[in-house]
Structure formats: C-alpha cells, structure tokens
Design a protein around this motif. Structure first.
Motif, PDB file in Angstrom:
ATOM      1  N   ASP A   5      48.367  58.011  -2.661  1.00  0.00           N
ATOM      2  CA  ASP A   5      48.306  56.959  -2.347  1.00  0.00           C
ATOM      3  C   ASP A   5      49.512  56.318  -1.585  1.00  0.00           C
ATOM      4  OD1 ASP A   5      50.725  57.047  -4.414  1.00  0.00           O
ATOM      5  OD2 ASP A   5      49.492  55.475  -5.486  1.00  0.00           O
ATOM      6  N   GLY A  30      44.055  60.391  -3.125  1.00  0.00           N
ATOM      7  CA  GLY A  30      44.627  59.341  -3.282  1.00  0.00           C
ATOM      8  C   GLY A  30      45.056  58.416  -2.474  1.00  0.00           C
ATOM      9  N   LYS A  32      44.817  55.996   0.347  1.00  0.00           N
ATOM     10  CA  LYS A  32      43.761  54.263   1.046  1.00  0.00           C
ATOM     11  C   LYS A  32      42.914  54.528   1.862  1.00  0.00           C
ATOM     12  CE  LYS A  32      47.824  52.224   0.806  1.00  0.00           C
ATOM     13  NZ  LYS A  32      48.574  51.735   0.289  1.00  0.00           N
TER      14      LYS A  32
END
Length: 260
Positions: A5, A30, A32
């Motif tokens: 992430d 994860g 983005k």
C-alpha cells in the motif's frame, strides 16, 4: 519492486479486459490504483468494487491525460507503476476491389491515423508523463524508481489481412520499448512490453461461440483463449522482478497468426 500500500499505480484501459484484470491484481497486493478509461459507467463500477480511483481519460488528448494524472496523483500520490492497456483496432485492407461493382478503394488515412494516435502516440504520451513524475520519487532498492508495462500484440510480428494500421501501431510500441528503457536507465525506471495473443476480453466475448471455438483451436497449446488474469500475472512479474527490463514478450500459447 515489492507491491504493497506504499505503491501507487495507473492502469490505462483499466475499466475492462486486460487492464481491469491487472488493476484487480495490483489491488489484491494493496497497491493504490487509478483507472484511466473513457467508459465512465464501467470504470466507476470497477473502481468502486476494488477500491480504486476512476479518471475519465482519452489518451489521444493532452489535456485529458494531464487531468487524469493530476486526479490520480491527488488521490494516491505519485505513481511508481504505469500499465498501458488502452487501445483499439480496425480491419481495413490497404487497397481493395468490390467483388460486385469492381469499385477500387484504399485504406482511409484518417482511419489509419486514428489507430496510430490511440495505440502508439497515446501509449507514448502516458509513458512520457508518467516517467517525468517518477523522476521526482526517491529510489527504492537497486535505485529503482518505477516500472512501466506496455501492451502491444502478436500482430506486431505477424499481423493479418486488414491489420496494417493495428500492426503498425503495435509494432511501434515494440520498437520503442528498448530505446525508452535506455532513456530511463539512469533514473531507475524499467520498461517492458507484453504482446498478447488471442485473449477472452469483452471485445472477443461479443463474437459468436463458433468463431471463438475456431480461434481457440488455432492455438497450439493450450487450445483456448488467453485469460486476462494471465496477462495480469505476467505484468506483475515484470513489475516485481527487478532484472526484467527492455523486453518484449509474447503471451500467446505459441500461436503464429495466419494471413487471414
């Protein structure tokens, strides 16, 4: 590059097919993700489903692409990953004769240019703008700042009848992969291209079952259409394997396209 992430990605053509599968795979790790696409309804739906950002983008428009990057970066930060899946095709002979009337026609140049603008220039436009943004990032392990994946086609190497524009556009994507990788090597940005064969995308789903079955049987092995998830798997390998750079890789079940 490790996927988590802390990493942001942009996927063009992300509302369906190969782009959607890649966006889903990235989100599963994860990452983005921002989706660039012209299909607002489908793009909004997919983005809501996987927790991504949708940006309505026409890759042939400088202003549209700039707005898309601005929106994506405002939501997720500067991307380290760009996957170019936006593209289209047509089927028109270079010159032909009507069998009934004898009328002679040639490939309309505006139709040829449209395919080049979308598939080749649109891809390069996104590469250049994304790479410029990646230069602002702090390097990761081995000095890496980013990874770019492009989508060509087996038609770049064995295009069929009526595919002059499509093959030219995809051949251009293949041809620019290595020089762009060399342009960016000093900044730690890797560039690779996938050449998909016959994949079961929404466009292919519209074809009659008999047509799809015949196409599947033309694949040496396995005798089926490619799955978008298999494209995504290769894209993620190219992203996560730090030694993968400057390559053009066919993903096609060993098919070599016949003249027609």
């Amino acid at each position: 590059m490790q996927l988590d992430d802390t990493i942001a990605a942009i996927v063009t053509g992300g509302a369906s097919g190969l782009g959607e599968a890649t966006a889903r795979a990235l989100r599963a790790h994860g990452v983005k993700v921002a989706l660039f696409d012209m299909n607002v309804a489908r793009g909004t739906e997919v983005a809501a489903e996987i927790g991504a950002t949708f940006c309505e983008v026409n890759v042939t428009s400088e202003d549209s692409v700039d707005a898309g990057f601005a929106k994506a970066r405002a939501a997720n930060g500067q991307e380290r990953i760009l996957v170019n899946c936006a593209g289209t095709g047509n089927a028109i002979k270079t010159a032909s004769r009507d069998k009934k009337t004898g009328e002679i026609k040639h490939f309309p140049l505006d139709a040829f240019n449209m395919i080049i603008q979308i598939n080749l220039v649109g891809t390069f436009r996104c590469i250049a703008k994304s790479a410029a943004g990646m230069l602002s990032l702090d390097p990761l392990e081995d000095g890496e700042r980013g990874a770019i994946i492009n989508t060509a086609s087996v038609a770049a190497e064995d295009g069929q009848m009526g595919q002059a524009a499509y093959s030219a556009s995809k051949g251009g994507v293949v041809g620019m992969t290595l020089p762009i990788a060399r342009d960016l090597m000093g900044e730690g940005i890797r560039v690779n291209t996938i050449l998909p064969g016959i994949f079961n995308t929404p466009l292919m789903n519209a074809a009659p079952d008999a047509v799809k079955d015949a196409l599947a049987m033309s694949v040496p092995f396995p005798k089926r259409l490619g799955k978008p998830e298999e494209y995504a798997q290769l894209a993620l390998t190219m992203i996560t394997n730090g030694y993968f750079n400057g390559e053009d890789v066919r993903l096609d079940g060993a098919i070599r396209m016949a003249p027609r």
